[in-house]
Design a protein around this motif. Sequence first.
Motif, PDB file in Angstrom:
ATOM      1  N   VAL A 183      14.542  13.392   3.033  1.00  0.00           N
ATOM      2  CA  VAL A 183      13.193  13.190   3.598  1.00  0.00           C
ATOM      3  C   VAL A 183      12.636  14.547   4.064  1.00  0.00           C
ATOM      4  CG1 VAL A 183      11.848  12.013   5.395  1.00  0.00           C
ATOM      5  CG2 VAL A 183      13.778  10.828   4.295  1.00  0.00           C
ATOM      6  N   ALA A 184      13.497  15.345   4.689  1.00  0.00           N
ATOM      7  CA  ALA A 184      13.065  16.632   5.260  1.00  0.00           C
ATOM      8  C   ALA A 184      12.676  17.645   4.202  1.00  0.00           C
ATOM      9  CB  ALA A 184      14.175  17.197   6.140  1.00  0.00           C
ATOM     10  N   THR A 185      13.290  17.566   3.008  1.00  0.00           N
ATOM     11  CA  THR A 185      13.058  18.608   1.999  1.00  0.00           C
ATOM     12  C   THR A 185      12.174  18.141   0.841  1.00  0.00           C
ATOM     13  OG1 THR A 185      15.128  17.976   0.897  1.00  0.00           O
ATOM     14  CG2 THR A 185      15.241  19.808   2.488  1.00  0.00           C
ATOM     15  N   ALA A 186      11.770  16.872   0.837  1.00  0.00           N
ATOM     16  CA  ALA A 186      11.003  16.322  -0.290  1.00  0.00           C
ATOM     17  C   ALA A 186       9.691  17.071  -0.515  1.00  0.00           C
ATOM     18  CB  ALA A 186      10.699  14.847  -0.022  1.00  0.00           C
ATOM     19  N   SER A 187       9.269  17.075  -1.769  1.00  0.00           N
ATOM     20  CA  SER A 187       7.925  17.581  -2.073  1.00  0.00           C
ATOM     21  C   SER A 187       6.907  16.617  -1.457  1.00  0.00           C
ATOM     22  CB  SER A 187       7.749  17.662  -3.591  1.00  0.00           C
ATOM     23  OG  SER A 187       6.397  17.745  -3.940  1.00  0.00           O
ATOM     24  N   HIS A 188       7.159  15.342  -1.640  1.00  0.00           N
ATOM     25  CA  HIS A 188       6.324  14.291  -1.034  1.00  0.00           C
ATOM     26  C   HIS A 188       7.233  13.111  -0.658  1.00  0.00           C
ATOM     27  CE1 HIS A 188       3.459  16.503  -3.552  1.00  0.00           C
ATOM     28  NE2 HIS A 188       2.518  16.087  -2.723  1.00  0.00           N
ATOM     29  N   ASN A 189       6.836  12.395   0.360  1.00  0.00           N
ATOM     30  CA  ASN A 189       7.455  11.098   0.667  1.00  0.00           C
ATOM     31  C   ASN A 189       6.370  10.041   0.492  1.00  0.00           C
ATOM     32  OD1 ASN A 189      10.322  11.452   1.834  1.00  0.00           O
ATOM     33  ND2 ASN A 189       9.141  13.030   2.910  1.00  0.00           N
ATOM     34  N   ILE A 190       6.703   8.992  -0.255  1.00  0.00           N
ATOM     35  CA  ILE A 190       5.741   7.885  -0.371  1.00  0.00           C
ATOM     36  C   ILE A 190       6.254   6.750   0.514  1.00  0.00           C
ATOM     37  CG2 ILE A 190       4.629   6.208  -1.902  1.00  0.00           C
ATOM     38  CD1 ILE A 190       5.010   8.189  -4.220  1.00  0.00           C
ATOM     39  N   ILE A 191       5.480   6.407   1.517  1.00  0.00           N
ATOM     40  CA  ILE A 191       5.866   5.297   2.387  1.00  0.00           C
ATOM     41  C   ILE A 191       5.192   4.043   1.833  1.00  0.00           C
ATOM     42  CG2 ILE A 191       5.922   4.388   4.740  1.00  0.00           C
ATOM     43  CD1 ILE A 191       5.718   7.226   5.791  1.00  0.00           C
ATOM     44  N   ARG A 220       0.889  -1.170   0.000  1.00  0.00           N
ATOM     45  CA  ARG A 220       0.000   0.000   0.000  1.00  0.00           C
ATOM     46  C   ARG A 220       0.923   1.215   0.000  1.00  0.00           C
ATOM     47  NH1 ARG A 220      -5.562   0.091   3.214  1.00  0.00           N
ATOM     48  NH2 ARG A 220      -5.959  -1.394   1.546  1.00  0.00           N
ATOM     49  N   PHE A 221       0.493   2.277  -0.644  1.00  0.00           N
ATOM     50  CA  PHE A 221       1.342   3.465  -0.779  1.00  0.00           C
ATOM     51  C   PHE A 221       0.729   4.614   0.017  1.00  0.00           C
ATOM     52  CE2 PHE A 221       1.430   1.427  -5.205  1.00  0.00           C
ATOM     53  CZ  PHE A 221       2.463   0.558  -4.867  1.00  0.00           C
ATOM     54  N   VAL A 222       1.453   5.095   0.990  1.00  0.00           N
ATOM     55  CA  VAL A 222       0.958   6.212   1.804  1.00  0.00           C
ATOM     56  C   VAL A 222       1.722   7.472   1.401  1.00  0.00           C
ATOM     57  CG1 VAL A 222       0.592   7.080   4.140  1.00  0.00           C
ATOM     58  CG2 VAL A 222       0.562   4.615   3.716  1.00  0.00           C
ATOM     59  N   VAL A 223       0.980   8.465   0.918  1.00  0.00           N
ATOM     60  CA  VAL A 223       1.617   9.708   0.475  1.00  0.00           C
ATOM     61  C   VAL A 223       1.664  10.687   1.651  1.00  0.00           C
ATOM     62  CG1 VAL A 223       1.512  11.623  -1.182  1.00  0.00           C
ATOM     63  CG2 VAL A 223       0.662   9.342  -1.836  1.00  0.00           C
ATOM     64  N   VAL A 224       2.872  11.116   1.983  1.00  0.00           N
ATOM     65  CA  VAL A 224       3.049  12.072   3.091  1.00  0.00           C
ATOM     66  C   VAL A 224       3.449  13.410   2.467  1.00  0.00           C
ATOM     67  CG1 VAL A 224       4.362  12.580   5.191  1.00  0.00           C
ATOM     68  CG2 VAL A 224       3.752  10.205   4.635  1.00  0.00           C
ATOM     69  N   SER A 225       2.711  14.456   2.770  1.00  0.00           N
ATOM     70  CA  SER A 225       3.037  15.747   2.139  1.00  0.00           C
ATOM     71  C   SER A 225       3.950  16.571   3.039  1.00  0.00           C
ATOM     72  CB  SER A 225       1.767  16.488   1.734  1.00  0.00           C
ATOM     73  OG  SER A 225       0.928  16.581   2.841  1.00  0.00           O
ATOM     74  N   LYS A 226       4.424  17.671   2.462  1.00  0.00           N
ATOM     75  CA  LYS A 226       5.540  18.442   3.032  1.00  0.00           C
ATOM     76  C   LYS A 226       5.364  18.823   4.501  1.00  0.00           C
ATOM     77  CE  LYS A 226       8.701  21.688   0.823  1.00  0.00           C
ATOM     78  NZ  LYS A 226       9.640  20.721   0.293  1.00  0.00           N
ATOM     79  N   LYS A 227       4.130  19.137   4.897  1.00  0.00           N
ATOM     80  CA  LYS A 227       3.927  19.635   6.269  1.00  0.00           C
ATOM     81  C   LYS A 227       4.371  18.601   7.317  1.00  0.00           C
ATOM     82  CE  LYS A 227      -1.005  18.420   6.569  1.00  0.00           C
ATOM     83  NZ  LYS A 227      -0.710  17.011   6.802  1.00  0.00           N
ATOM     84  N   ASP A 228       4.421  17.330   6.936  1.00  0.00           N
ATOM     85  CA  ASP A 228       4.821  16.295   7.902  1.00  0.00           C
ATOM     86  C   ASP A 228       6.275  15.833   7.736  1.00  0.00           C
ATOM     87  OD1 ASP A 228       2.329  15.913   9.362  1.00  0.00           O
ATOM     88  OD2 ASP A 228       1.536  15.286   7.420  1.00  0.00           O
ATOM     89  N   ASN A 229       7.000  16.514   6.808  1.00  0.00           N
ATOM     90  CA  ASN A 229       8.375  16.087   6.526  1.00  0.00           C
ATOM     91  C   ASN A 229       9.267  16.084   7.763  1.00  0.00           C
ATOM     92  OD1 ASN A 229       7.789  15.811   3.869  1.00  0.00           O
ATOM     93  ND2 ASN A 229       9.176  17.400   3.122  1.00  0.00           N
ATOM     94  N   GLU A 230       9.124  17.162   8.548  1.00  0.00           N
ATOM     95  CA  GLU A 230      10.052  17.302   9.674  1.00  0.00           C
ATOM     96  C   GLU A 230       9.888  16.136  10.655  1.00  0.00           C
ATOM     97  OE1 GLU A 230      10.890  20.725  12.826  1.00  0.00           O
ATOM     98  OE2 GLU A 230      10.444  21.449  10.783  1.00  0.00           O
ATOM     99  N   ASN A 231       8.647  15.822  10.963  1.00  0.00           N
ATOM    100  CA  ASN A 231       8.398  14.707  11.892  1.00  0.00           C
ATOM    101  C   ASN A 231       8.866  13.387  11.297  1.00  0.00           C
ATOM    102  OD1 ASN A 231       7.332  16.275  13.866  1.00  0.00           O
ATOM    103  ND2 ASN A 231       5.224  16.103  13.094  1.00  0.00           N
ATOM    104  N   LEU A 232       8.646  13.204   9.998  1.00  0.00           N
ATOM    105  CA  LEU A 232       9.078  11.956   9.365  1.00  0.00           C
ATOM    106  C   LEU A 232      10.603  11.873   9.327  1.00  0.00           C
ATOM    107  CD1 LEU A 232       8.284   9.335   7.937  1.00  0.00           C
ATOM    108  CD2 LEU A 232       8.205  10.594   5.772  1.00  0.00           C
TER     109      LEU A 232
END
Length: 202
Positions: A68-76, A46-58
Motif C-alpha cells: 500500500v505504501a509503495t503503490a503507484s496507485h491504490n484503488i479503494i 464505486r472505485f476511488v483512486v488514491v495517488s502516491k502522495k496519500d500512500n503513507e496515510n493510507l
Amino acid sequence: MNFEKLIQERFACKAFTDEIIKKEDLDFILESGRLSPSSCGFEPWRFVVVSKKDNENLSKICFNQENVATASHNIIILARMDLQAKDEYIKKQIARFCPPDDAKFEEILNAYTYETNTLNPEQLYAYAKANCYLALMQMSLAAMSRGIDTCMIGGFEKDKVDSFLELSYPFETAVILSLGFRKEAPKYSKKRLSIEEVVCYY
Ligand SMILES: Cc1cc2nc3c(=O)[nH]c(=O)nc-3n(C[C@H](O)[C@H](O)[C@H](O)COP(=O)(O)O)c2cc1C
C-alpha cells in the motif's frame, strides 16, 4: 499476454518500484472494473483512486503494509448499501431496461430485489462486498495483462478507511487494490491445493 501466462504471472505483490502507471493503463484498469458482472446488474460499487502522495496515510490504516505504501496507485473499492426496492439507486438501475411508467415496473423491481429486501445492513454489506470482489479480480487481471502488478488488500481498519475517505451512506469500504510494478520477483512459487483436492465431478 495470453490468459494462461497471465494467471501464472499475477501474484500478490508485496512491494512496488517508484514507477507510475500511465494514465491510459489506469483508465483501462478502471474500465475493466466498470464492466465487471454483478448480481442483478446492480453494480454495487464505486472505485476511488488514491495517488502516491496519500500512500503513507493510507498505509498507516492498512497495518503499515508495504505494498500500500509503495503503490503507484491504490484503488479503494466501495460497497454500496442502497440495494433495496425502496432505494432510488436501484429504481434507476431497473429503469435502464424497464421504464418506470411500464405496468410491469413494480413487479420487476420486487423480483430483482427479492433477496436484498430481506437483508439487514450487515448482510447488505456482505452482499455488496461479494460483488466488489468480482471487480477486484477483473481489475487485477486487466492490470496484469498490461504488465502491471497488483495486490488485493483486505487487511485494513475499515472504520479508519471510511473516515479517511469521509464516506457516508450508501458507501462503505469493501476492499483495496494496490497497483504498480514489482520491486522483486515473487518469493515463492504458487502454493495451491491439488486439482484433486479442489475439484469433484457430481
Ligand atoms: C480478499 C483478499 C484480501 C487480501 N488481503 C491481503 C492483504 O491485506 N495483504 C497482502 O499482502 N495480501 C493480501 N491478499 C493476497 C493473498 O494473500 C494472496 O492472493 C494469496 O496468498 C495467494 O497468493 P498469490 O496471489 O500470490 O497467488 C488478499 C487476497 C484477497 C483475495
